[in-house]
Scaffold this motif. Structure first.
Motif, short mmCIF file in Angstrom:
data_model
loop_
_atom_site.label_atom_id
_atom_site.label_comp_id
_atom_site.label_asym_id
_atom_site.label_seq_id
_atom_site.Cartn_x
_atom_site.Cartn_y
_atom_site.Cartn_z
N HIS A 147 0.86 -1.18 0.00
CA HIS A 147 0.00 0.00 0.00
C HIS A 147 0.89 1.23 0.00
O HIS A 147 1.29 1.74 1.04
N GLY A 154 8.43 0.98 -1.25
CA GLY A 154 7.42 0.21 -1.96
C GLY A 154 7.99 -0.57 -3.13
O GLY A 154 7.72 -1.76 -3.30
N THR A 174 -0.63 7.70 -9.34
CA THR A 174 -0.55 8.21 -10.71
C THR A 174 -0.42 7.05 -11.70
O THR A 174 0.03 5.95 -11.34
N GLU A 215 2.10 -1.33 4.87
CA GLU A 215 1.35 -0.06 4.90
C GLU A 215 2.29 1.13 5.02
O GLU A 215 2.99 1.27 6.02
N LEU A 217 1.18 4.41 4.74
CA LEU A 217 0.49 5.58 5.28
C LEU A 217 -0.66 5.12 6.18
O LEU A 217 -1.84 5.28 5.85
N VAL A 220 -3.90 7.01 7.26
CA VAL A 220 -4.99 7.10 6.29
C VAL A 220 -5.67 5.75 6.12
O VAL A 220 -6.90 5.66 6.02
N GLY A 239 4.92 3.15 7.53
CA GLY A 239 4.85 4.60 7.58
C GLY A 239 3.53 5.06 8.17
O GLY A 239 2.48 4.45 7.92
N ARG A 241 1.76 9.07 9.52
CA ARG A 241 2.03 10.48 9.82
C ARG A 241 0.92 11.06 10.69
O ARG A 241 0.56 12.23 10.56
N MET A 261 6.87 -1.76 12.70
CA MET A 261 8.20 -2.06 12.19
C MET A 261 9.03 -0.79 12.17
O MET A 261 8.64 0.18 11.53
N LEU A 263 13.01 0.32 11.42
CA LEU A 263 14.32 -0.14 10.96
C LEU A 263 15.37 -0.05 12.07
O LEU A 263 16.27 -0.89 12.17
N VAL A 307 11.48 14.44 -2.12
CA VAL A 307 11.17 13.15 -1.51
C VAL A 307 9.80 13.16 -0.81
O VAL A 307 9.23 12.09 -0.55
N ALA A 312 5.10 9.67 -6.28
CA ALA A 312 6.43 9.03 -6.19
C ALA A 312 6.66 8.09 -7.37
O ALA A 312 5.73 7.46 -7.87
P1 NAP Z 1 8.42 7.71 -0.65
O1 NAP Z 1 9.48 7.27 -1.60
O2 NAP Z 1 8.17 9.16 -0.47
O3 NAP Z 1 7.06 6.98 -1.08
C1 NAP Z 1 5.86 7.24 -0.40
C2 NAP Z 1 4.85 6.21 -0.89
O4 NAP Z 1 3.62 6.37 -0.16
C3 NAP Z 1 4.52 6.39 -2.37
O5 NAP Z 1 4.37 5.12 -2.99
C4 NAP Z 1 3.20 7.10 -2.32
O6 NAP Z 1 2.43 6.93 -3.50
C5 NAP Z 1 2.58 6.39 -1.13
N1 NAP Z 1 1.34 7.01 -0.65
C6 NAP Z 1 0.97 8.31 -0.67
N2 NAP Z 1 -0.29 8.44 -0.24
C7 NAP Z 1 -0.74 7.18 0.04
C8 NAP Z 1 -1.97 6.64 0.50
N3 NAP Z 1 -3.04 7.40 0.77
N4 NAP Z 1 -2.05 5.31 0.68
C9 NAP Z 1 -1.01 4.49 0.41
N5 NAP Z 1 0.17 4.93 -0.04
C10 NAP Z 1 0.31 6.27 -0.21
O7 NAP Z 1 8.73 7.14 0.79
P2 NAP Z 1 9.41 5.74 1.22
O8 NAP Z 1 10.85 5.94 1.36
O9 NAP Z 1 8.89 4.69 0.32
O10 NAP Z 1 8.81 5.56 2.68
C11 NAP Z 1 7.40 5.32 2.84
C12 NAP Z 1 7.00 5.64 4.28
O11 NAP Z 1 7.65 4.72 5.16
C13 NAP Z 1 7.42 7.03 4.75
O12 NAP Z 1 6.42 7.54 5.60
C14 NAP Z 1 8.70 6.78 5.53
O13 NAP Z 1 8.93 7.77 6.51
C15 NAP Z 1 8.38 5.43 6.14
N6 NAP Z 1 9.56 4.61 6.47
C16 NAP Z 1 9.55 3.98 7.65
C17 NAP Z 1 10.60 3.15 8.00
C18 NAP Z 1 10.55 2.39 9.30
O14 NAP Z 1 11.60 1.99 9.82
N7 NAP Z 1 9.35 2.14 9.81
C19 NAP Z 1 11.70 3.03 7.15
C20 NAP Z 1 11.67 3.68 5.92
C21 NAP Z 1 10.58 4.47 5.58
P3 NAP Z 1 2.02 8.18 -4.46
O15 NAP Z 1 3.13 9.19 -4.36
O16 NAP Z 1 1.91 7.54 -5.81
O17 NAP Z 1 0.73 8.69 -3.91
#
Ligand code: NAP
Length: 320
Positions: A147, A154, A174, A215, A217, A220, A239, A241, A261, A263, A307, A312
């Motif tokens: 998701h 992703g 998109t 997941e 986000l 949401v 993720g 927020r 989870m 990291l 970013v 994305a």
């Molecule tokens: P990213 O490159 O900015 O990608 C964000 C992703 O979330 C994109 O695929 C985006 O899709 C998607 N998204 C946006 N709105 C959404 C929605 N309503 N439902 C589902 N997906 C949605 O960020 P990333 O590096 O992949 O990281 C993703 C998240 O994980 C971030 O919040 C980051 O802080 C978190 N994270 C957490 C850890 C951890 O240790 N827990 C580690 C790494 C990252 P579109 O742009 O196409 O809408």
């Protein structure tokens, strides 16, 4: 050497390109000459001092980089000067001409992977691997909903899940994002902004629901995710927020689990397993990091903005 330095939390204008001293390795440390650094959402949280993150100043942003080994300490055995490496974590920051790493933070970068791609491995692939295989115990023949499949984590998850024999459904907002998700191996790509998309997920599984959801986000989606799970389904929260409301009864009928989870909780033993698997996947071509946009080091602020932009399509890097 040149390095981005942050002296106080704030907007992108706190990112200053400055001249600082070259680095020297301790006995078990490695200095890497950086060619490219990865930019992850967490770098922006640390810079801004939000989402429970803060920094010690001066702070050099960035956990991920790729380059060549410049100097090694006298106890270092796994790499030598001149080796191509990627860094998953470091001691001094990645937005610089050099970074200092513990020996176990550097991994060999196969010749078929560019330095820009190498800069996209650390946080995204380690996160996706740990979520899939350590937290959710993903198994071949299971179906996973990624998701938020178009971003760094992703797309890494899509490639890892596909290579492990799962059926993969990914989402992006998109057309170009969904095309990228499919090109990276997903069997189906849906729009997470379409209110009906989880009904489509359930239909794609013949009404059963998915075994796993990664997941991106949760604030949401988590409340809706639970009703798209199969029996004994697992959601891994990667993720989020903000807060979200769920109906706990949605977990009961399915014996479902919601798994957090982070990291930062990965143990040294886990990281050894994860990177051995990632390096093998890079070598055999099943893993192929996707660079979306690249900025010069001096434009770090634009990379921090990029970013967090919607739409994305892979990873953001800076070149050094
Ligand atoms: P990213 O490159 O900015 O990608 C964000 C992703 O979330 C994109 O695929 C985006 O899709 C998607 N998204 C946006 N709105 C959404 C929605 N309503 N439902 C589902 N997906 C949605 O960020 P990333 O590096 O992949 O990281 C993703 C998240 O994980 C971030 O919040 C980051 O802080 C978190 N994270 C957490 C850890 C951890 O240790 N827990 C580690 C790494 C990252 P579109 O742009 O196409 O809408």
């Amino acid at each position: 050497m040149k390095a981005i330095q942050v002296h106080e939390h704030g907007d992108i204008d706190v990112l200053k390109l400055e001249e600082i001293s070259d680095l020297q390795p301790g006995d078990e440390q490695v200095v890497v000459s950086i060619k490219a650094a990865g930019v992850n959402p967490v770098d922006t949280y640390i810079r801004a001092g939000i989402n429970n993150y803060s920094a010690l100043f001066p702070h050099c942003p960035g956990k991920d980089a790729a380059g060549t080994v410049l100097k090694v300490g006298k106890e270092v055995t796994r790499v030598k000067a001149g080796d191509r490496v990627y860094c998953a974590g470091n001691l001094t920051g990645a937005s610089a001409e050099q970074t200092l790493c513990n020996e176990n933070q550097v991994q060999p970068l196969p010749d078929n992977i560019s330095f820009e791609q190498g800069a996209c491995i650390g946080v995204p692939y380690t996160t996706a691997w740990r979520a899939l295989f350590i937290r959710a115990h993903a198994m071949p023949a299971e179906t996973v909903l990624i998701h938020g499949a178009s971003g760094g984590v992703g797309l890494a998850a899509v490639q890892l899940a596909k290579a492990a024999g799962l059926r993969v459904i990914g989402t992006a907002s998109t057309d170009v994002g969904r095309d990228l998700v499919l090109a990276n191996g997903a069997h189906h790509a849906l729009d997470h902004n379409d209110p009906e998309h989880l009904q489509e997920v359930i239909a794609l599984t013949g009404g059963q629901g998915v075994n796993l959801i990664l997941e991106m986000l949760a604030n949401v989606n988590l409340g809706h995710d639970l009703s798209a799970l199969a029996k004994e389904g697992r959601v891994v929260v990667i993720g989020s927020r903000g807060p979200v409301e769920i109906n706990p009864r949605d977990t009961m009928a399915r014996d479902a689990a919601i798994l957090g989870m982070a990291l930062a909780n990965a143990t040294p033993a886990e990281l050894r397993r994860i990177h051995a698997s990632i390096v093998a996947g890079l070598e055999n071509g099943s893993l192929n990091p996707v660079v979306n946009k690249s900025f010069p080091l001096a434009q770090m602020g634009l990379a921090h903005e990029a970013v967090l932009e919607p739409g994305a399509c892979g990873n953001i890097v800076v070149t050094v």
